[in-house]
Write a protein that holds these residues in place. Structure first.
Motif, mmCIF file in Angstrom:
data_model
loop_
_atom_site.group_PDB
_atom_site.id
_atom_site.type_symbol
_atom_site.label_atom_id
_atom_site.label_comp_id
_atom_site.label_asym_id
_atom_site.label_seq_id
_atom_site.Cartn_x
_atom_site.Cartn_y
_atom_site.Cartn_z
ATOM 1 N N ARG A 143 0.835 -1.204 0.000
ATOM 2 C CA ARG A 143 0.000 0.000 0.000
ATOM 3 C C ARG A 143 0.871 1.256 0.000
ATOM 4 N N LEU A 144 1.926 1.213 0.831
ATOM 5 C CA LEU A 144 2.812 2.377 0.895
ATOM 6 C C LEU A 144 3.538 2.589 -0.429
ATOM 7 N N LEU A 145 3.862 1.486 -1.081
ATOM 8 C CA LEU A 145 4.523 1.594 -2.382
ATOM 9 C C LEU A 145 3.619 2.339 -3.361
ATOM 10 N N ALA A 146 2.344 1.951 -3.350
ATOM 11 C CA ALA A 146 1.391 2.611 -4.247
ATOM 12 C C ALA A 146 1.239 4.086 -3.874
ATOM 13 N N VAL A 147 1.063 4.343 -2.570
ATOM 14 C CA VAL A 147 0.877 5.731 -2.122
ATOM 15 C C VAL A 147 2.113 6.558 -2.438
ATOM 16 N N GLY A 148 3.293 5.974 -2.187
ATOM 17 C CA GLY A 148 4.534 6.707 -2.420
ATOM 18 C C GLY A 148 4.696 7.078 -3.893
ATOM 19 N N THR A 149 4.466 6.104 -4.770
ATOM 20 C CA THR A 149 4.603 6.381 -6.208
ATOM 21 C C THR A 149 3.600 7.433 -6.635
ATOM 22 N N SER A 150 2.375 7.259 -6.150
ATOM 23 C CA SER A 150 1.325 8.198 -6.516
ATOM 24 C C SER A 150 1.696 9.617 -6.079
ATOM 25 N N CYS A 151 2.172 9.734 -4.838
ATOM 26 C CA CYS A 151 2.524 11.058 -4.324
ATOM 27 C C CYS A 151 3.727 11.636 -5.065
ATOM 28 N N PHE A 152 4.662 10.758 -5.429
ATOM 29 C CA PHE A 152 5.822 11.231 -6.185
ATOM 30 C C PHE A 152 5.362 11.886 -7.486
ATOM 31 N N CYS A 153 4.468 11.215 -8.176
ATOM 32 C CA CYS A 153 3.992 11.756 -9.450
ATOM 33 C C CYS A 153 3.229 13.048 -9.237
ATOM 34 N N MET A 154 2.368 13.080 -8.220
ATOM 35 C CA MET A 154 1.617 14.298 -7.948
ATOM 36 C C MET A 154 2.568 15.449 -7.632
ATOM 37 N N GLY A 155 3.590 15.147 -6.810
ATOM 38 C CA GLY A 155 4.537 16.189 -6.421
ATOM 39 C C GLY A 155 5.320 16.711 -7.609
ATOM 40 N N LEU A 156 5.721 15.776 -8.482
ATOM 41 C CA LEU A 156 6.508 16.167 -9.659
ATOM 42 C C LEU A 156 5.689 17.103 -10.548
ATOM 43 N N ILE A 157 4.458 16.716 -10.793
ATOM 44 C CA ILE A 157 3.636 17.503 -11.707
ATOM 45 C C ILE A 157 3.230 18.825 -11.033
ATOM 46 N N GLY A 158 3.026 18.753 -9.702
ATOM 47 C CA GLY A 158 2.721 19.989 -8.977
ATOM 48 C C GLY A 158 3.889 20.952 -9.002
ATOM 49 N N GLY A 159 5.101 20.391 -8.845
ATOM 50 C CA GLY A 159 6.288 21.230 -8.841
ATOM 51 C C GLY A 159 6.467 21.957 -10.158
ATOM 52 N N VAL A 160 6.316 21.227 -11.249
ATOM 53 C CA VAL A 160 6.512 21.869 -12.550
ATOM 54 C C VAL A 160 5.378 22.858 -12.812
ATOM 55 N N GLN A 161 4.197 22.536 -12.316
ATOM 56 C CA GLN A 161 3.068 23.443 -12.505
ATOM 57 C C GLN A 161 3.299 24.774 -11.785
ATOM 58 N N SER A 162 3.910 24.692 -10.600
ATOM 59 C CA SER A 162 4.115 25.936 -9.854
ATOM 60 C C SER A 162 5.035 26.873 -10.623
ATOM 61 N N HIS A 163 6.031 26.320 -11.316
ATOM 62 C CA HIS A 163 6.916 27.169 -12.115
ATOM 63 C C HIS A 163 6.215 27.698 -13.351
ATOM 64 N N TYR A 164 5.311 26.879 -13.854
ATOM 65 C CA TYR A 164 4.589 27.297 -15.049
ATOM 66 C C TYR A 164 3.629 28.445 -14.715
ATOM 67 N N LEU A 165 2.955 28.316 -13.571
ATOM 68 C CA LEU A 165 1.940 29.324 -13.217
ATOM 69 C C LEU A 165 2.553 30.594 -12.632
ATOM 70 N N THR A 166 3.682 30.461 -12.010
ATOM 71 C CA THR A 166 4.404 31.528 -11.301
ATOM 72 C C THR A 166 3.678 32.051 -10.061
ATOM 73 N N THR A 167 2.435 31.721 -9.898
ATOM 74 C CA THR A 167 1.741 32.047 -8.650
ATOM 75 C C THR A 167 0.894 30.850 -8.274
ATOM 76 N N ILE A 168 0.996 30.412 -7.024
ATOM 77 C CA ILE A 168 0.147 29.300 -6.620
ATOM 78 C C ILE A 168 -0.571 29.659 -5.342
ATOM 79 N N SER A 169 -1.713 29.076 -5.164
ATOM 80 C CA SER A 169 -2.463 29.341 -3.945
ATOM 81 C C SER A 169 -2.983 28.029 -3.392
#
Lengths: 357, 440, 281
Positions: free
Chosen positions: A213-239
């Motif tokens: 379960r942790l493996l699934a959660v960890g991978t899922s969160c990794f992907c969410m974090g990666l895409i969130g990180g790049v999105q924050s640079h793309y948007l330049t403002t996040i809330s």
């Protein structure tokens, strides 16, 4: 049995090619931006599905995206970390937070898991919004932009700035999707499905449920974090409000509308709903290059009345909920099942007729 | 079969709603079409009457054209309630200009064409909306709040589009900065709100010697305390160190009311939303306190009183305008005219809550076009930056903001109206004179 | 002292809002995420009955509750009954309902202040603490409805049937209980109660399209903490929530004041994964 697998792969390949070629062909900012939205939503939905196949529905996906986005954004704003470090750092941070919270949450079952994760996601985002360093409730402003970071690459490849952004996001998303696809189609995926069936049985044959379960959660969160990180640079403002309940609910909707049965399901869901949600803006952008007066008038009318567009989204939701039990990806199955049922009915009627004779 | 019926029911529900909603729709879209044909060159003269503005407009316009003006507004999502007035007033302004023969810049009379996009109360969606404005060929964009538009200011800068926010919630959100030479603001925002608030406090509640700042968790940081103090200093009012900050999703204001009362201040001030401030006032009165409420927002006092209830509505004021007939003499003529258009198009309720920020932002852009004699964003920006004095819908308006925002002349300072609660007056409140504000 | 009064009143408000939700959750074992939206619809309906039709606010509340009860019946028919064992579908339909309701609310709200006329004016002083009559009335009605609900659940035939259906749907059907009728009754009462709560909160805080979201989170926390199948439990968890909120609001500024109670609830939920008072269902 072989055929569906091949079909699934073929459609994946077609999607991949389309998403690679179209933004290059469509020389327009808003189209490219729509593709970015779709790609981000796709990763969100597929990452959620990875947790869902283990039998739990998580309501904290948006929050993990937020953790990634805020980590990347704050590193870049306060420590001037370059984007190629801050984005992975966002992903790692999201993974850590996901694992720390995922471990105790492995105890919660079904509805309690869903609601528990929902509360946790909400609490995480509220805490971030209460943190002055993270920009408080107004959000983190003036994050170094992806466009300027990629300007060198864009020049070399003869791309426009926004196209370069898209391709970076696309590549990261592809990376995530490939990882998750591989995971699902190897032993890990089978084990996760087994856990969804019965945790006790799985445990009795020597599978450690918490680990998987942790493996699934960890991978899922990794992907969410990666895409969130790049999105924050793309948007330049996040809330924080962009990563709250609403976002999470819509990520869940992308997944459910597409259908949880197959890997491609959430992809279709993300495409369809993202387009429906952005339809008014899309038509507005098309009106700029159109000479058809009635189309322009219609686009402007729709833009002026965009307050009504959520009804469209809701209609799509209800249609899928009531008519397509397998989601969009299950349409062929639904049709087949309906046909079979009708044939059966006919047969039964004929037998009944025959009996009465 | 059952599922089919269920679905049909649901669909019927949706479409009934859509159709009953769209009956009010054509008003906004229809505005552009008839005006297009009704803007021949000879109408240029009335256009100048209608615009009490400028000298630099030439005597005769010979050409006609359409000018697209964009509006980025949140018509869906959690911010929709806040943005509705902006949407209404912007479109009313466009209609007002067109009905008066269009807008003359140089030798051309322009018919305005509003292009509205929905930011869906979300940063990613807002960026998409900004891009569709770019693609639709708009060169002038009005946005509603500085913190929202920060997520897409770079898009407009890249494309050379003049963008102005109707409201700046702070002088430090990083919107009006040297890196955004095409960013402006068309109202005096929070900075003006607080200045006007202290001035009004001094004028109408001279007994108030100390103020506690109360706000939702949005924008007011401890750093802004110094700024507040500098505004309060001329009136000899003390701003307390403690601040009362309530979360955006408060379900009970009693605790915060208690903090206000416990602070011992004579008044509480902030630019929270009308519902928050009305409820805060109600909760303060429920504790038996007569603390003065100073609502630093351009929202009508009647709206606050609705939330606070009749019993609690005393000792308080806001910076709202009045559309009451008896008060109209105090307003600039243009504002009255505009309120009338809003009432025609969107009903009396919308007119009663007139705020005008988005409309004024558009009007400022139009004035600057005349001043520059061009509809090129760069020229218009240069005209704005040159500073000076103009007649906006709020009356005599000074371009400024160099000291406050750190960029030269990207903001404006304009007079502010004050509405004061008075249980003896008609409707429970009276409309006072406008207060002069300058943004240094 | 003032905090205690605040907390108690707040607790009853939460319980009032959560009653209907808990009713459906306990009896049908499913979560109605659209509860907050229905709560909002009840409030809006009441407002328009008062403002547009000029009906007395108490009568408007009763009409609104009755209309929403019918909506509840309808929902049971088209949603809960069809997908009782399919949480995914229910979530989808709920989100659809929330979207529709909030969009309508947004369109209606416009820029106007929508407040239901107060159910009681003035102040009362108890133990030297002043408290508004409005809150006292809310407190009283909340308490009354809570007791009535507990009575129905614990001491009537309907209540016993509900309990039977909640424990074993098939078994109850075999015993001759019309399970569909019981769940229809549960939904009607549950959604009707949501409307009542919406009316009181609409008078107390005013209406907004996001009022449902704000309350929904509180309701979910409260009911999850109590656990499935426990109507009595929500009295305690509701009071706890009231105290948590009242204390945290005094202790933490801004959004932290609403984040801390959520964190505490999450921790409590992790200690007791199935709630504190629920049975293992």
């Amino acid at each position: 049995m072989k055929q569906p697998v091949l079909k699934g792969k073929l459609s994946l390949l077609i999607l991949c090619v389309l998403f690679f070629v179209l933004p290059l062909a469509l020389n327009s900012r808003s189209w490219v931006d729509l593709f970015i939205t779709i790609v981000v939503n796709m990763v969100g939905a597929v990452a959620l599905r990875l947790i869902v196949i283990s039998g739990n529905l998580s309501f904290a996906q948006g929050a993990f995206m937020g953790v990634g986005a805020y980590t990347a954004g704050m590193l870049a704003v306060y420590l001037n970390v370059p984007i190629w470090l801050s984005i992975p750092a966002g992903a790692i941070m999201a993974t850590i937070v996901g694992l720390i919270t995922g471990w105790p949450f492995a105890r919660l079952k079904s509805v309690y898991f869903s609601m528990g994760t929902m509360f946790m996601g909400q609490a995480l985002m509220l805490m971030i919004s209460a943190w002055p360093l993270a920009g408080g409730a107004l959000g983190l402003q003036r994050i170094p932009s992806l466009t300027s970071a990629l300007s060198g690459v864009a020049d070399v490849l003869h791309l426009k700035g926004y196209q370069a952004c898209y391709y970076l996001i696309f590549l990261l998303a592809l990376f995530c999707l490939v990882i998750m696809y591989r995971m699902e189609h190897c032993r890990i995926g089978t084990t996760l499905r087994a856990l969804a069936q019965s945790e006790e049985v799985a445990a009795s044959i020597g599978v450690n449920p918490t680990f998987y379960r942790l493996l699934a959660v960890g991978t899922s969160c990794f992907c969410m974090g990666l895409i969130g990180g790049v999105q924050s640079h793309y948007l330049t403002t996040i809330s924080y409000s962009s990563y709250g309940m609403n976002t999470t609910l819509w990520i869940i909707m992308y997944m459910m509308i597409g259908g949880t049965g197959k890997f491609v399901g959430p992809l279709y869901g993300a495409i369809v709903i993202s387009i429906v949600q952005g339809i008014a803006n899309l038509l507005t952008s098309l009106s700029g290059s159109s000479n058809n007066e009635s189309f322009v008038a219609f686009a402007h009318w729709l833009g002026a009345n965009s307050a009504y567009t959520p009804f469209l989204t809701a209609a799509v939701l209800l249609v899928v909920a009531y008519l397509l039990p397998g989601g969009l990806v299950g349409i062929p199955d639904t049709i087949r099942a309906n046909r079979a049922r009708r044939a059966e009915k006919k047969e039964a009627a004929e037998i009944a007729k025959g009996g009465s004779k | 079969m059952k599922k089919l019926i269920a679905l049909l029911l649901a669909m019927a529900m949706v479409f009934a709603l859509v159709s009953c909603g769209s009956s009010s729709a054509p008003a906004s879209s229809g505005a552009a079409a008839p005006a297009e044909s009704a803007a021949p060159a000879q109408d240029a003269a009335p256009a100048q009457d209608a615009a009490p503005a400028e000298d630099s407009a030439p005597a005769e316009a010979t050409k006609t054209d359409t000018l697209k003006v964009g509006l980025m507004v949140h018509t869906t999502g959690w911010f929709a309630g806040v943005d509705t007035p902006n949407y209404n007033e912007f479109n009313a302004m466009v209609k007002f200009i067109n009905d008066n023969g269009g807008w003359t810049v140089g030798d051309t009379t322009y018919t305005l064409e509003a292009v509205c996009v929905d930011g869906q109360s979300d940063y990613p969606a807002l960026r998409t909306a900004a891009m569709s404005l770019v693609d639709s060929g708009v060169k002038f964009v009005v946005e509603t709040n500085d913190f929202w538009v920060n997520s897409c200011a770079d898009v407009f800068e890249d494309e050379g589009i003049l963008h102005a926010s109707a409201y700046c919630v702070s002088n430090a959100t990083g919107y009006l900065i040297p890196e955004n030479p095409l960013a402006f603001t068309g109202s005096d925002g929070t900075v003006g709100d607080y200045q006007a608030c202290f001035a009004a406090l001094h004028e109408y509640y001279p007994d108030v010697k100390s103020v506690v700042l109360a706000n939702d968790d949005n924008g007011l940081s401890t750093e802004s305390l110094d700024l507040m103090r500098s505004y309060a200093a001329p009136y000899d009012i003390e701003v307390l160190d403690t601040m009362v900050i309530y979360p955006g999703d408060t379900t009970d204001y009693s605790s915060y009311a208690k903090q206000i009362v416990d602070s011992g201040a004579d008044a509480f001030m902030g630019n929270g939303s009308p519902d928050a401030y009305g409820n805060l006032l109600k909760a303060v009165r429920a504790l038996g306190a007569d603390t003065v409420m100073a609502c630093a927002q351009g929202k009508p006092i009647s709206m606050l009183m609705e939330y606070a209830g009749e019993k609690a509505s005393y000792n308080g004021f806001s910076l709202g305008t009045s559309s009451r007939e008896a008060d109209q003499a105090k307003n600039p003529q243009m504002l009255n005219d505009l309120v009338q258009v809003v009432a025609q198009e969107y009903g009396d309720d919308a007119a009663a809550t007139f705020d005008g920020a988005a409309a004024n932002t558009l009007y400022m852009m139009l004035l600057m076009m005349q001043k520059a004699g061009s509809v090129e964003p760069k020229d218009v920006a240069a005209a704005w930056t040159a500073g000076g004095q103009v007649e906006s819908i709020y009356g005599t308006t000074n371009i400024g903001g160099t000291e406050t925002y750190g960029v030269e002349n990207h903001a404006i300072g304009h007079p502010r109206p004050v509405s004061v609660m008075n249980p003896d007056a008609e409707g429970g409140w009276e409309f006072k004179d406008w207060i002069e504000i300058s943004i240094p | 002292m003032q905090i205690v009064i605040n907390a108690l009143v707040l607790g009853i408000m939460y319980i009032l809002a959560a009653l209907g939700f808990a009713f459906i959750f306990n009896m049908l074992g499913t979560i109605n995420l659209g509860h907050g939206a229905l709560y909002m619809v009840g409030a809006y309906l009441c407002y328009y009955l008062c403002a547009a039709a000029g009906i007395n606010n108490w009568i408007a509340m009763i009409i609104s509750a009755a209309v929403l009860a019918v909506v509840g019946l309808l929902l049971e028919r088209v949603m809960f009954r069809l997908f009782l064992d399919n949480f995914d579908r229910i979530v989808m339909i709920s989100v659809g309902i929330i979207t529709i309701c909030q969009t309508i609310a947004n369109l209606l709200t416009g820029s106007k202040a929508l407040v239901i006329p107060s159910y009681a004016n003035g102040l009362t002083t108890i133990f030297g603490m002043s408290i508004s009559n409005e809150r006292l009335v809310t407190f009283g009605v909340g308490l009354l409805l809570l007791l009535a609900t507990l009575y129905v659940v614990n001491y009537t035939a309907l209540g016993r049937q509900m309990e039977a259906v909640a424990q074993d749907r098939l078994g109850a059907a075999l015993q001759g209980i019309n399970t569909n009728r019981v769940s229809a009754a549960v939904c009607a009462i549950g959604v009707g109660l949501a409307a009542v709560a919406g009316c009181f909160m609409g008078a107390y805080l005013g209406l907004s399209s996001s009022m449902g979201d704000t309350m929904n989170l509180r309701i979910l926390m409260l009911v999850m903490l109590a656990g499935a199948g426990s109507m009595n439990g929500i009295i305690i968890t509701g009071t706890v929530m009231g105290f948590l909120d009242a204390i945290c609001q005094m202790a933490f500024a801004g959004n932290a004041g609403s984040a801390v109670p959520i964190i505490i609830i999450v921790i409590l939920l992790l200690i007791k994964p199935k709630g504190f008072f629920g049975h293992d269902a």
